[in-house]
Design a protein around this motif. Structure first.
Motif, PDB file in Angstrom:
ATOM      1  N   HIS A  35       0.829  -1.203   0.000  1.00 20.48           N
ATOM      2  CA  HIS A  35       0.000   0.000   0.000  1.00 20.48           C
ATOM      3  C   HIS A  35       0.869   1.261   0.000  1.00 20.48           C
ATOM      4  O   HIS A  35       2.014   1.246   0.441  1.00 20.48           O
ATOM      5  N   ALA A  36       0.284   2.344  -0.494  1.00 22.43           N
ATOM      6  CA  ALA A  36       0.827   3.679  -0.284  1.00 22.43           C
ATOM      7  C   ALA A  36      -0.039   4.360   0.768  1.00 22.43           C
ATOM      8  O   ALA A  36      -1.232   4.061   0.895  1.00 22.43           O
ATOM      9  N   THR A  62      -3.781  11.400  -7.927  1.00 22.43           N
ATOM     10  CA  THR A  62      -3.136  10.086  -7.875  1.00 22.43           C
ATOM     11  C   THR A  62      -3.954   9.102  -7.052  1.00 22.43           C
ATOM     12  O   THR A  62      -4.133   7.942  -7.444  1.00 22.43           O
ATOM     13  N   VAL A  63      -4.455   9.548  -5.918  1.00 25.46           N
ATOM     14  CA  VAL A  63      -5.300   8.696  -5.081  1.00 25.46           C
ATOM     15  C   VAL A  63      -6.515   8.220  -5.878  1.00 25.46           C
ATOM     16  O   VAL A  63      -6.867   7.037  -5.871  1.00 25.46           O
ATOM     17  N   ALA A  64      -7.166   9.144  -6.581  1.00 26.72           N
ATOM     18  CA  ALA A  64      -8.365   8.792  -7.352  1.00 26.72           C
ATOM     19  C   ALA A  64      -8.042   7.767  -8.440  1.00 26.72           C
ATOM     20  O   ALA A  64      -8.805   6.815  -8.656  1.00 26.72           O
ATOM     21  N   LEU A  65      -6.907   7.939  -9.105  1.00 28.31           N
ATOM     22  CA  LEU A  65      -6.532   7.015 -10.173  1.00 28.31           C
ATOM     23  C   LEU A  65      -6.220   5.620  -9.630  1.00 28.31           C
ATOM     24  O   LEU A  65      -6.616   4.610 -10.209  1.00 28.31           O
ATOM     25  N   LEU A  66      -5.526   5.561  -8.515  1.00 29.20           N
ATOM     26  CA  LEU A  66      -5.201   4.261  -7.932  1.00 29.20           C
ATOM     27  C   LEU A  66      -6.450   3.572  -7.397  1.00 29.20           C
ATOM     28  O   LEU A  66      -6.618   2.353  -7.552  1.00 29.20           O
ATOM     29  N   ARG A  67      -7.335   4.335  -6.788  1.00 28.97           N
ATOM     30  CA  ARG A  67      -8.572   3.739  -6.288  1.00 28.97           C
ATOM     31  C   ARG A  67      -9.455   3.250  -7.437  1.00 28.97           C
ATOM     32  O   ARG A  67     -10.250   2.322  -7.269  1.00 28.97           O
ATOM     33  N   GLN A 100      -4.899   3.818   3.732  1.00 27.34           N
ATOM     34  CA  GLN A 100      -3.987   2.915   3.048  1.00 27.34           C
ATOM     35  C   GLN A 100      -4.566   2.641   1.654  1.00 27.34           C
ATOM     36  O   GLN A 100      -5.649   2.093   1.522  1.00 27.34           O
ATOM     37  N   ILE A 101      -3.824   3.044   0.617  1.00 26.48           N
ATOM     38  CA  ILE A 101      -4.282   2.905  -0.764  1.00 26.48           C
ATOM     39  C   ILE A 101      -3.562   1.715  -1.412  1.00 26.48           C
ATOM     40  O   ILE A 101      -2.329   1.711  -1.482  1.00 26.48           O
TER      41      ILE A 101
END
Length: 383
Positions: free
Chosen positions: A183-184, A280-285, A196-197
């Protein structure tokens, strides 16, 4: 560096085995640079490289410190004598943690410590935070302090800011203390809320390379402090508590109100970098890790042109990687040296690594160190 090896060396040094062995990792920041001291967003993940500490308590007020990476001598300090500005070598980091714990009211009566670390120093991978966090976790366990991980991170930050004298934000210590494998960590540095992403690049046929340029940096140097002071001035001129409070869609209006042209690019970087973290968070999610590549590259341009903390070696890594087909690349860490990260298809790793190494040789630079960054576990007890 295995737990047993560190424990065995502790016994050689101090005549008895340690009460326990702990580890805390270095980190790579995926996106969100120089936002942490502006109350903004960051997104680090832990590396497999870590500081390992074998530790036992003492009751006589003595703190004995030894590092496998520095030399043969054991440093001996008295906890009652610890004060900011007194230590000017590596011992300032563990000693600073003891000082910070005691300043916070915790009765630390001494310790024997043996340390070994695989986190590269001066590479922008938080070797100092790993050292601080492993000591804090060990003492928390041994003395039964019951501190939560975010509290340990805060105390370690205080040790680095006040005792060592380096004006770092909270990201590095929180990443070392709180990250999870695979996770990131999406961290809001204002309230320390965390998410935790999932960040499993290998499952998608991707790799993230770290390129250590071998150009050393020092956070206690003046340039880092100047950037931080400039950001604080920008917030004051705009009438906000921190640059975090400037909304992305209000950036142009905010910049138009600034009368100081030196401050404009600093403010622009911080506000746009916060937006890049959220993107970045939105793209990974959404399950689209390839799409973060251009966001990383945007971040490098902002750090290079607006924050002005890159260097020729870092720029060469980014330019060479992008020319070789990388999905994205940027410098990571405090700047003025250190490391860059490269997001690439797994099938391109060997070609990209060779291209960067050849570019450095052609430019007459010291050969870089290239390795894969695997999102790993945060601080923990090993034995």
């Amino acid at each position: 560096m295995g737990a047993q090896q560190v424990a065995d060396r502790f016994a050689e040094l101090y005549g008895a085995g340690p009460e326990g062995v702990w580890a805390a990792p270095g980190r790579v920041n995926l996106i969100g640079e120089h936002t942490d001291y502006n109350d903004g967003f960051v997104m680090p993940f832990a590396l497999p490289h870590q500081a390992v500490a074998a530790v036992s308590r003492r009751t006589d007020g003595v703190l004995r410190l030894h590092s496998a990476d520095i030399g043969d001598s054991v440093a001996e300090l008295r906890v009652d004598d610890l004060a900011p500005g007194g230590d000017h070598d590596w011992t300032a980091y563990p000693a600073g943690v003891v000082w910070a714990l005691r300043e916070a009211g915790h009765a630390i009566t001494g310790a024997d410590v043996h340390l070994a670390s695989t986190v590269p120093t001066g590479a922008g991978l938080s070797s100092s935070a790993a050292l601080e966090v492993v000591i804090a976790l060990a003492l928390d366990d041994l003395y039964g302090l019951g501190l939560r991980r975010w509290q340990l991170a805060r105390l370690c930050q205080r040790a680095e800011n006040v005792y060592v004298g380096a004006p770092t934000g909270i990201m590095d210590q929180t990443a070392s203390a709180c990250c999870e494998a695979g996770h990131a960590l999406f961290l809001d540095t204002r309230d320390l809320s965390q998410r935790q992403i999932p960040f499993d690049l290998a499952a998608g046929g991707l790799r993230l390379l770290v390129v250590d340029t071998q150009v050393k940096h020092a956070h206690s140097g003046g340039e880092y402090g100047k950037r931080r002071a400039g950001c604080e001035k920008g917030a004051a001129l705009l009438g906000v508590d921190a640059l975090r409070d400037i909304p992305y869609d209000g950036l142009d209006a905010a910049l138009a109100r600034l009368g100081d042209e030196e401050i404009v690019p600093l403010v622009r970087h911080v506000v746009t970098e916060n937006e890049r973290v959220e993107r970045t968070v939105a793209l990974l999610r959404a399950g689209d890790p390839r799409a973060i590549g251009p966001v990383l590259t945007e971040g490098h341009a902002s750090l290079r042109d607006d924050f002005r903390i890159s260097c020729p070696e870092l720029d060469l890594v980014v330019d060479t990687a992008l020319a070789g087909g990388a999905l994205g690349a940027r410098m990571t860490g405090g700047g003025f040296g250190g490391s860059a990260i490269v997001l690439a298809e797994a099938t391109d790793v060997e070609t990209l690594t060779k291209a960067v190494e050849e570019a450095f040789a052609a430019a007459g630079f010291t050969a870089p160190r290239v390795f894969e960054a695997v999102p790993s576990a945060g601080a923990r007890r090993l034995a």
